[in-house]
Design an enzyme around this catalytic site. Structure first.
Site, PDB file in Angstrom:
ATOM      1  N   PRO A 261       6.076  -9.006  -1.357  1.00 12.79           N
ATOM      2  CG  PRO A 261       6.353  -9.769   0.829  1.00 12.79           C
ATOM      3  CD  PRO A 261       7.113  -9.251  -0.341  1.00 12.79           C
ATOM      4  CG  ASP A 437       7.868  -5.099   0.568  1.00 11.10           C
ATOM      5  OD1 ASP A 437       7.612  -6.222   1.049  1.00 11.10           O
ATOM      6  OD2 ASP A 437       8.924  -4.845  -0.053  1.00 11.10           O
ATOM      7  CG  HIS A 438       3.088  -8.376   5.085  1.00 11.63           C
ATOM      8  ND1 HIS A 438       3.375  -7.818   6.308  1.00 11.63           N
ATOM      9  CD2 HIS A 438       1.924  -9.051   5.262  1.00 11.63           C
ATOM     10  CE1 HIS A 438       2.437  -8.125   7.182  1.00 11.63           C
ATOM     11  NE2 HIS A 438       1.537  -8.881   6.567  1.00 11.63           N
ATOM     12  NE  ARG A 439      10.335  -7.625   0.376  1.00 14.51           N
ATOM     13  CZ  ARG A 439      11.132  -7.317  -0.644  1.00 14.51           C
ATOM     14  NH1 ARG A 439      12.128  -8.141  -0.978  1.00 14.51           N
ATOM     15  NH2 ARG A 439      10.956  -6.215  -1.338  1.00 14.51           N
TER      16      ARG A 439
END
Length: 467
Positions: A261, A437-439
């Protein structure tokens, strides 16, 4: 075709450095191939005389296929060339496959020296060898080279290798109408392209039959637009095979865009002081002979910011369901090359002083431009910088390099009106874009990291105070 050690399944032949009849020695580079990651030169692992080249330049070959035959010792082709007769017809040596078939138990020399997979490569050779053995059933038809094409006794079938046949099919070219220029009457890719080029010409003759029957009714005019559209379509479109670096980049970008994401943040700031420092360093004796440019100091700023925000330098391990924090920085630099986008990286860039980092950057860029970047140089990256500013672009939303948590896009540096010390003055301004990467990276960490880079470049003395 050897596996160059990176688990690749195919490679395109870019250039042959030898021809049949040439003498080769152990370790001599005989071919340049392009894998999905880089262009690689391959040496031959034995001494001898080149018997045959089984694929022309421009052909994509699967790993394990025989690409060259070399006569060694008494002049017989080595065991590894057993399936060669099927790959490239050689009428002059019908007995070679029999002699070759008896030798697979011995050493099988291969390019680069990575060894032969005991399962796939040997098994494929025996199968192909049996096919070749069946071919001599028609020795009386020596004048019909099509018998050696591996497709049965179809005397009228044109000689062409599978990749060439596929190209002809894609271009709508009938191989029976193509004049071969390759050895032993083999149709090459160039022959197919040459046949495809004048293809629209015959269509031009269509108006003659239409005009001849002097048909006045309106329906007679209908075929004309169709013929014109066909000519226009072929003349205005060019189809380029997706392969090599372009194919690998496409797969990586699609995988990254639809797996991680993405979030992108931007910051615009005054980089005037850094630009002044660049000019000062160019005349510094410690940097003599080294390339000093804004990218060098931006890279150094990134390394300092990573040190202040170490969690940005991470990777997501989906299989193990773990976040991998990396305490080293392999700094990737996106490079546009004639073969496509590649991202080689500087190993352990965090441990390099400014002069050493400058040298590493220069070597990385020069190697990429020459097309000599190795697959190993593009593996293990932890953070990437892409400099779109060199094209005059203000900024962008970069896609993450697979396996990394963030990527920084550097925009063009332009002279703009800027409020400096309470007054509007012309200052050098740029915009940075950070995709992450929003993770792995939340908004706070991403914002702090990007703000730190901008702060360092606004006040480059922080390269020392924050290091």
């Amino acid at each position: 075709m050897p596996d160059v050690g990176e688990g690749l399944t195919e490679a395109e032949i870019l250039k042959w450095y030898v021809q049949p009849g040439d003498t080769v020695t152990d370790g001599q580079v005989v071919i340049e191939v392009e894998t999905a990651k880089a262009a690689v030169e391959l040496p031959i692992p034995f001494d001898g005389t080149v018997h045959a080249l089984h694929f022309p330049e421009g052909t994509t070959v699967d790993v394990g296929q025989v690409i060259i035959s070399v006569n060694v010792g008494g002049g017989d082709a080595p065991a590894v060339e057993a399936p060669v007769a099927e790959a490239a017809p050689v009428v002059a040596a019908p007995a070679a496959p029999v002699a070759e078939e008896e030798e697979p138990k011995g050493r099988q020399p291969v390019l680069v020296g990575y060894g032969v997979a005991a399962s796939s490569t040997k098994r494929r050779q025996r199968k192909t060898a049996s096919t070749v053995t069946a071919a001599p059933e028609a020795p009386a038809v020596v004048s019909v080279p099509e018998q050696l094409n591996g497709h049965g006794p179809a005397a009228a079938r044109p000689l062409a290798k599978p990749p060439v046949r596929k190209l002809a099919k894609d271009l709508g070219v009938d191989l029976a109408t193509v004049t071969p220029t390759g050895p032993d009457g083999i149709i090459t890719r160039e022959d197919v392209h040459a046949a495809a080029a004048p293809a629209p010409a015959p269509v031009v003759e269509a108006p003659a039959p239409v005009a001849a029957p002097a048909q006045v009714p309106v329906p007679v005019q209908a075929p004309a637009p169709a013929a014109t559209a066909e000519v226009s379509s072929e003349a205005r479109e060019t189809r380029i095979p997706i392969k090599g670096v372009r194919k690998a980049t496409a797969a990586a970008m699609v995988g990254s865009a639809f797996t991680a994401p993405h979030v992108t943040e931007f910051v615009t700031f005054d980089i005037t002081r850094t630009m002044k420092l660049v000019e000062e360093l160019k005349s510094d004796k410690d940097m003599a002979g080294l390339r000093v440019n804004p990218l060098l100091l931006i890279a150094k700023a990134v390394l300092v910011a990573v040190k202040r925000n170490p969690d940005i330098n991470a990777a997501w391990d989906e299989a193990a369901q773990e976040i991998v924090l990396k305490r080293y920085v392999n700094l990737g630099i996106a490079a546009a090359t004639p073969r496509g986008l590649i991202v080689p990286n500087i190993k352990d860039a965090h441990a390099q002083a400014l002069p050493e980092l400058s040298k590493s950057l220069s070597e990385l860029v020069a190697t990429a431009r020459e097309g000599k970047t190795t697959p190993a140089a593009m593996q293990g990256g932890t953070f990437t910088i892409t400099n779109v500013g060199v094209f005059g672009v203000d900024t962008g939303t970069p896609i993450l390099n697979p396996g990394e948590a963030a990527i920084l896009a550097v925009g063009a540096i332009k002279l703009q009106p800027w409020v400096h010390k309470g007054k509007v003055k012309p200052r050098q301004v740029t915009t940075l874009a950070l995709s992450f990467d929003h993770r792995l990276v939340d908004g706070e960490l991403g914002s702090k990291f990007l703000a730190d880079i901008a702060a360092i470049l606004e006040q480059p003395k922080r390269l020392i105070t924050w290091a």
